[in-house]
Design an enzyme around this catalytic site. Structure first.
Site, short mmCIF file in Angstrom:
data_model
loop_
_atom_site.label_atom_id
_atom_site.label_comp_id
_atom_site.label_asym_id
_atom_site.label_seq_id
_atom_site.Cartn_x
_atom_site.Cartn_y
_atom_site.Cartn_z
N HIS A 19 -20.03 14.42 -38.67
CA HIS A 19 -21.02 15.34 -38.10
C HIS A 19 -21.18 16.60 -38.94
O HIS A 19 -22.28 17.15 -39.05
CB HIS A 19 -20.65 15.65 -36.64
N SER A 102 -23.84 12.57 -33.27
CA SER A 102 -24.79 12.74 -34.38
C SER A 102 -26.16 13.19 -33.89
O SER A 102 -26.80 14.06 -34.50
CB SER A 102 -24.90 11.44 -35.18
N ASP A 145 -33.34 -2.26 -32.46
CA ASP A 145 -32.42 -2.56 -33.55
C ASP A 145 -32.67 -1.58 -34.71
O ASP A 145 -33.80 -1.43 -35.19
CB ASP A 145 -32.68 -4.00 -34.01
N ASP A 166 -25.05 4.62 -38.95
CA ASP A 166 -23.65 4.75 -38.54
C ASP A 166 -23.27 3.53 -37.69
O ASP A 166 -23.01 3.66 -36.50
CB ASP A 166 -23.53 6.07 -37.74
#
Ligand SMILES: C[S@@+](CC[C@H](N)C(=O)[O-])C[C@H]1O[C@@H](n2cnc3c(N)ncnc32)[C@H](O)[C@@H]1O
Length: 279
Positions: A19, A102, A145, A166
């Site tokens: 982060h 995030s 997705d 991520d």
């Protein structure tokens, strides 16, 4: 089948690196006033409750954010100051039990001309994500997705963009997949700044990620890593690859990494910033 839930791991050493460095990259891009698009492909739930059952089960934050908190120093690297201020804004009564992920970091840096899209496929994570933030014209949520959104959203109309990937790496093929996905979209958006986070595990599968990137046409990839001795955890370190790292961010990332290393690992452990591929 999606079984990974980040709430079991929130606030661990890898989250800290991830982060803070993500914030540094965005800040580097924002040295220019022109609008930018941000895509958080594997967003998770955005904010994590460290008092919840999941986080309490493994207590991974003990060797992460809890080791750093409270931060008393007055003079901090810009990236650490930004991350600390974000945690403080989520925890007005003190502490760090509402831990920003995030999407929270990206949302906090969104300027009035930027756009942010956050995606997660997990129904529970997605619902929590949508409830945690206010959607508006410049901030959208997608139960989609991540790999599919690369093709759907890129290139962005702003012509400048940060793509943060991520994945949970539950499947060993994901190391190769994420690199190939970026290599596929790269010819359509060469100006993009692509950031990939990866774990360092005993199996050493990050080498699949490196190999796939080296095989691609992409020639400007920075590699940042930190590892140490984290008791009771399989993951002894983590890293990030940054394609087209903004020049302005590089000194900040170096300062952030040095600070995190010193405060989390002391004289032990390892951290590095080097080019994985450079023209
Ligand atoms: C490591 S966690 C994300 C943590 C988050 N980025 C943070 O730092 O706060 C990975 C997330 O990706 C989601 N996910 C897994 N595969 C996905 C896919 N193909 N597309 C979108 N989301 C996916 C999982 O549900 C999980 O919430």
């Amino acid at each position: 089948m999606l079984s990974y839930q980040h709430s079991y791991h929130a606030g661990n050493h890898a989250d800290i690196l991830k982060h803070i460095i993500l914030g540094d990259v965005v800040a580097g891009m924002q040295k220019k006033d022109t609008p930018m698009f941000m895509l958080d492909g594997f967003a998770g739930r955005g904010i994590y409750d460290l008092n919840a059952k999941d986080a309490q089960k493994k207590h991974e934050f003990d060797t992460g954010v809890a080791r750093l908190w409270p931060i008393q120093e007055k003079k901090l690297p810009e990236g650490i100051q930004r991350w600390k201020a974000l945690i403080e804004s989520e925890n007005p009564k003190g502490g760090f039990s509402r831990l920003p992920g995030s999407t929270a970091m990206l949302a906090s840096m969104l300027r009035s001309t930027d756009r942010l899209a956050a995606c997660d496929l997990h129904p529970q994570e997605f619902d929590a994500l949508r409830q945690g933030f206010r959607a508006h014209r410049r901030f959208s949520f997608h139960k989609r997705d991540a790999y599919e959104t690369l093709r759907a959203f890129l290139p962005p109309k702003e012509k400048r963009g940060l793509i943060f990937l991520d994945p949970s790496f539950e499947d060993k093929l994901e190391y190769q997949r994420v690199a190939e996905a970026i290599a596929d979209i790269y010819p359509h958006f060469r100006a993009g700044v692509y950031v990939v986070w990866y774990p360092i595990l005993p199996a050493g599968r990050e080498s699949d990620l490196f190999r796939a990137f080296k095989k691609s046409e992409i020639r400007n990839i920075l590699r940042i890593e930190m590892s140490g001795d984290f008791p009771d955890m399989q993951m002894q370190g983590s890293g990030m690859l940054i394609v087209n790292p903004p020049w302005h961010a590089q000194a900040q990332m170096k300062a952030s990494l040095a600070w995190v290393h010193e405060h989390l690992l002391g004289k032990h452990g390892h951290s590095s910033i080097q080019w994985l591929v450079k023209e």
